[in-house]
Design a protein around this motif. Sequence first.
Motif, PDB file in Angstrom:
ATOM      1  N   ALA A 185      39.607  39.839  54.316  1.00  0.00           N
ATOM      2  CA  ALA A 185      38.807  39.181  55.432  1.00  0.00           C
ATOM      3  C   ALA A 185      37.498  39.305  55.437  1.00  0.00           C
ATOM      4  O   ALA A 185      36.427  38.813  55.523  1.00  0.00           O
ATOM      5  CB  ALA A 185      39.329  39.763  56.814  1.00  0.00           C
ATOM      6  N   GLU A 186      36.974  40.675  54.744  1.00  0.00           N
ATOM      7  CA  GLU A 186      35.683  41.070  54.448  1.00  0.00           C
ATOM      8  C   GLU A 186      34.690  40.334  53.544  1.00  0.00           C
ATOM      9  O   GLU A 186      33.547  40.290  53.327  1.00  0.00           O
ATOM     10  CB  GLU A 186      35.368  42.715  54.343  1.00  0.00           C
ATOM     11  N   THR A 187      35.642  39.874  52.375  1.00  0.00           N
ATOM     12  CA  THR A 187      34.799  39.041  51.485  1.00  0.00           C
ATOM     13  C   THR A 187      34.164  37.986  51.885  1.00  0.00           C
ATOM     14  O   THR A 187      34.227  36.984  52.568  1.00  0.00           O
ATOM     15  CB  THR A 187      36.042  38.523  50.455  1.00  0.00           C
ATOM     16  N   THR A 188      32.642  38.014  51.481  1.00  0.00           N
ATOM     17  CA  THR A 188      31.821  36.854  51.788  1.00  0.00           C
ATOM     18  C   THR A 188      31.414  36.175  50.699  1.00  0.00           C
ATOM     19  O   THR A 188      30.812  35.265  50.912  1.00  0.00           O
ATOM     20  CB  THR A 188      30.639  37.661  52.581  1.00  0.00           C
ATOM     21  N   ASP A 189      31.525  36.584  49.455  1.00  0.00           N
ATOM     22  CA  ASP A 189      31.276  35.999  48.172  1.00  0.00           C
ATOM     23  C   ASP A 189      32.351  36.497  47.230  1.00  0.00           C
ATOM     24  O   ASP A 189      32.646  37.575  47.046  1.00  0.00           O
ATOM     25  CB  ASP A 189      29.855  36.505  47.833  1.00  0.00           C
ATOM     26  N   LEU A 190      32.748  35.463  46.519  1.00  0.00           N
ATOM     27  CA  LEU A 190      33.680  35.845  45.466  1.00  0.00           C
ATOM     28  C   LEU A 190      33.149  36.001  43.883  1.00  0.00           C
ATOM     29  O   LEU A 190      33.788  36.283  43.190  1.00  0.00           O
ATOM     30  CB  LEU A 190      34.752  34.724  45.306  1.00  0.00           C
ATOM     31  N   GLY A 191      32.106  35.723  43.589  1.00  0.00           N
ATOM     32  CA  GLY A 191      31.398  35.958  42.539  1.00  0.00           C
ATOM     33  C   GLY A 191      29.833  35.806  42.578  1.00  0.00           C
ATOM     34  O   GLY A 191      29.471  35.627  43.585  1.00  0.00           O
ATOM     35  N   PRO A 192      29.303  35.638  41.221  1.00  0.00           N
ATOM     36  CA  PRO A 192      27.848  35.346  41.342  1.00  0.00           C
ATOM     37  C   PRO A 192      27.371  34.272  42.105  1.00  0.00           C
ATOM     38  O   PRO A 192      26.257  34.197  42.715  1.00  0.00           O
ATOM     39  CB  PRO A 192      27.461  35.393  39.563  1.00  0.00           C
ATOM     40  N   PHE A 193      28.141  33.206  42.057  1.00  0.00           N
ATOM     41  CA  PHE A 193      27.702  31.689  42.452  1.00  0.00           C
ATOM     42  C   PHE A 193      28.847  31.257  43.304  1.00  0.00           C
ATOM     43  O   PHE A 193      29.605  30.507  43.010  1.00  0.00           O
ATOM     44  CB  PHE A 193      27.114  30.947  41.752  1.00  0.00           C
ATOM     45  N   PHE A 194      29.234  31.962  44.865  1.00  0.00           N
ATOM     46  CA  PHE A 194      30.450  31.380  45.491  1.00  0.00           C
ATOM     47  C   PHE A 194      31.733  31.122  44.664  1.00  0.00           C
ATOM     48  O   PHE A 194      32.142  30.308  44.941  1.00  0.00           O
ATOM     49  CB  PHE A 194      30.192  30.025  46.120  1.00  0.00           C
ATOM     50  N   GLY A 195      31.798  32.392  43.877  1.00  0.00           N
ATOM     51  CA  GLY A 195      33.271  32.416  43.298  1.00  0.00           C
ATOM     52  C   GLY A 195      32.919  31.780  41.886  1.00  0.00           C
ATOM     53  O   GLY A 195      34.057  31.754  40.909  1.00  0.00           O
ATOM     54  N   LEU A 196      32.012  31.459  41.460  1.00  0.00           N
ATOM     55  CA  LEU A 196      31.649  30.730  40.317  1.00  0.00           C
ATOM     56  C   LEU A 196      30.671  31.556  39.432  1.00  0.00           C
ATOM     57  O   LEU A 196      29.758  32.366  39.827  1.00  0.00           O
ATOM     58  CB  LEU A 196      31.105  29.432  40.295  1.00  0.00           C
ATOM     59  N   PRO A 197      30.743  31.526  38.116  1.00  0.00           N
ATOM     60  CA  PRO A 197      29.901  32.436  37.058  1.00  0.00           C
ATOM     61  C   PRO A 197      28.365  31.873  37.401  1.00  0.00           C
ATOM     62  O   PRO A 197      28.185  30.664  37.737  1.00  0.00           O
ATOM     63  CB  PRO A 197      30.390  32.059  35.679  1.00  0.00           C
ATOM     64  N   SER A 198      27.528  32.839  37.127  1.00  0.00           N
ATOM     65  CA  SER A 198      26.024  32.410  37.125  1.00  0.00           C
ATOM     66  C   SER A 198      25.800  31.351  36.527  1.00  0.00           C
ATOM     67  O   SER A 198      24.735  30.588  36.758  1.00  0.00           O
ATOM     68  CB  SER A 198      25.208  33.677  36.853  1.00  0.00           C
ATOM     69  N   LYS A 199      26.479  30.971  35.330  1.00  0.00           N
ATOM     70  CA  LYS A 199      25.971  30.009  34.529  1.00  0.00           C
ATOM     71  C   LYS A 199      25.983  28.634  35.401  1.00  0.00           C
ATOM     72  O   LYS A 199      25.101  27.526  35.174  1.00  0.00           O
ATOM     73  CB  LYS A 199      27.063  29.731  33.328  1.00  0.00           C
ATOM     74  N   VAL A 200      27.010  28.409  36.558  1.00  0.00           N
ATOM     75  CA  VAL A 200      26.910  27.364  37.162  1.00  0.00           C
ATOM     76  C   VAL A 200      25.548  27.132  37.851  1.00  0.00           C
ATOM     77  O   VAL A 200      25.068  26.029  38.120  1.00  0.00           O
ATOM     78  CB  VAL A 200      28.254  27.371  38.121  1.00  0.00           C
TER      79      VAL A 200
END
Length: 967
Positions: A185-200
């Motif tokens: 529940a505490e998770t606000t972001d799954l990765g560098p770009f909303f759960g996606l790699p920064s390349k996206v």
Amino acid sequence: MAEGRDVEYCSDGEDLFGDYDSILDDSSILAKLEDAEQHEILQSENLQSLRTLQPSKDLTSQSPEDRRTDSMFDELEDKAFEELPPSQLQFQEQIQDQAKRSRLQARDKISTPSHSVSEIIEGAEETNAEDRSKRERRSVADQLKKTMLGNAATPVGVSRTAALKEAVVSEEISVAMQAMEAICAETTDLGPFFGLPSKVKELMHKLRGIQSLYDWQKTCLNLDCVQQRKNLIYSLPTSGGKTLVAEILILRELLCRRKDCLFILPYISLVQEKVRGLASFGLELDFMVEEYAGSKGKFPPVKRRNKRSLYIATIEKAHSLVNSLIETSRLENLGLVVVDELHMLGDGSRGAVIEMTLSKVQYMSKATQIIGMSATLGNIKDLRTFLGAENYTNDFRPVQLKEYVKLNDTIYEVDPKEENCFRLSRMLNFKYSSSMQKLDPDHIIALVTEVIPMHSCLVFCPTKKNCENVAGMICKYLKEDFLQHRETEKATLLQELKDSGNGSMCPVLRRTVPYGVAYHHSGLTSEERKLVEEAYSRGVLCLLTCTSTLAAGINLPARRVILRSPYVATDFLKRSQYKQMVGRAGRAGIDEIGESILILQEKDRNMAKELVCAPMENCYSKLMQEDGKGILSLILSLIGLNITSSRPQIEEFLRGTLLFVQQQQLCVDRSLWDTMQRCVDMLKEKDLITITGTDPLSPTLQITRLGRAAYKGSVDLTYCDLVYKDLSKGLEGLLLNSYLHLVYLVTPYDLIPQCNPDWMVYFRQFTLLSASEQKMSAAVGVPESFVARKAAGQTVKKDMDLVVVKRMFLALVLFSLLKETNVWSVAERFQLSRGFVQTLLSSASAFCSCVLHFTEELEEFWPYKALLMELTRRLSYCVKAELIPLMEVAGVLEFRAKQLYNAGYKTLTHLANADPAVLCRTIENLFKKQAHLMVASAKMLLNEKAAALQEEVEELLTLPADLPPQL
């Protein structure tokens, strides 16, 4: 220039390391190797002399040569290889890894690093342990030289930097996948770009110019239900940025969960636009983008082992695709379904198809997530129940919208808080002459000249003819100054319009375009619409008069939107239509405010209050519409797909439909279960299903061959019997020396009511047919004598089937198109609008594809398969054969295909390998963004074709799982 070019390939004898570190010319490294080798020889001899005194398990397990080789690499790996250039460092890493593995294994051979798979150096052949000591030892220097030369001579696909970047992306995807699996529940972001790699994120900036998301988009993407992959419906005003959220969720499904996705859009033009827009992402992120619209799309889709697919489909094609995935037990591979314009659930037969599609996905795959988005949703509670979905709503608009209505000379602002909904804003101050007042009683000229030419304006008109009249009327009273505004670009547009019509041009556009004005409706050809849209987007055209379909199609915003009347044809506007139209007002990043003005007559005032202030209309299931045609089709496909085989099972499925949720409102005269029973009986009467079994309460339902053909071909059950009858009759005397007979068999039935032939034109075209073609026409029910009498104005006593007569007229139109491929000349010859002729062509292409699938299920129709396959291809493009490969690229129309072909880009491979910058210089009036999208689409299509062939090869070479045991 030639000297500066990088060498990509070279022979084994060439030095690939430059003048500074060549192992062939640099004596220092050779000396080091020689000294190290001599040192190892002496050391191994000393060790050998001590063997009898102190035997060591580690030493005795290896021959002296093996020990020397291993230790040589250990000694050199920290010294000699430090001086290698970056291009060779990755090979050194492989040396270390393989050397360590070699020492841990049986050490019966020496592995050398190379780009080729498991390449073994000379002298490493398998031998017995006792013979190994007798093997002649090769020089380590020679060994290393050969290996490094072999490694360097192999073309390297990616640089070390690129390889590291890919590793980072892979790592980020791995982290995102772990986060998605262990969500909290505490998770606000799954990765560098909303759960996606920064390349996206980098691609979003590079390809779309998007640097950051709106607050509502961030909130929506971080919703618990989104992260937990629950179904979601979200609604915002038009232009709020809904599609970007859907695209991020699609990318997350493709890259992180490695599942296929389906994106459903309402129109072919939107599908093609989205295919072009996402092709670049597919190329960069290694997934397929496949178009399912019109006659395009493979059933079942190509099964890919290593890549994921994003299917972008129209409503009808999406339904066929889901049916195909269910039939091949592959629906579980579909991780996400996104539906744009979800409110179209309440829109006629297309709404019924959306409901069938989503109901099947929910029933057959609990793991598939459904995301629905819309700008206009009324009874959201019913839709949430139907989809088992959460809801997110926001009234965000990037540009503030102010709504106005105009009554006589007065403009009122729409304000729901006011008692009468309208608040006085201002009086319209514009001097009209008496002739001008007579021609423009609604003061449209005054309203548009307040914003154009410096800003853009859309004028929605109730009919197509009114669009053209209003555009012409506005230009009649515009000042000469408008002619000078972007004059050169408008002259270019006129030339492009003329070229797209093979020298023909609409007289209305010829008169209005110099003023920066044009009209936009279905009467234009695809080429004309595309040119007008692009010119408007660039500001070359400042005003479009258009019909309501523009609001639901391509996104063309304006500073001011004017509704010429609160009617579409003779029907009063719906709230959803009104909101879509006014939603086009305000251009994000350009305008600070957008305005809409609804022009009213006094008689419409009260109805207009409800229109602008009332809540959204409710969205109701359309499965019961047209005497239950939708539910009839649904039950047939359920039985055909083996989803259900009895009445209780059908009942269970129907409980998951929107119709079940709304049965109290919709099933008034007859209960849902009575309707179901009636449909089953009707299907049996039509010989589409059979009822067997001994249990009277739950007999077994099975589909017939005709029923399977009907649902597989997506043939409307209204015409199913007629299609079978026409095809059967056609076999008795199929005319094969021309396309006319086949074209007649695939002329769509639903366009017949729109056809009112000019009998003189009909007769003139009939007389141009050959004797065999006239005979064929008579055989289907249209003899020459009938057409001649109608042309002469005589009454015909004999009853004729006018459906057949009109269908033959449309077949003649299509037949002429296939022969000369010029829409303009054919439209003029048959006295039809060019837009209708092109609509007829695209409908015939889609229907031909349906009939092809229909005949494939019925053995007696085997001769049609090859014939209709080629005809579908001809109708899909209707151009000269050499242009077809280029026309396969999404968004490339005939005019552009001709330009590309004449410039030397004659195949898909040519276009896929083109430099967009060179294309812009070579192809007249091609802009940089268009060139990049075109090349990316061509590359994606080429990759798709190549991948399909590769998958076929791999499947052929795969060992069968059920192979009998080999004795």
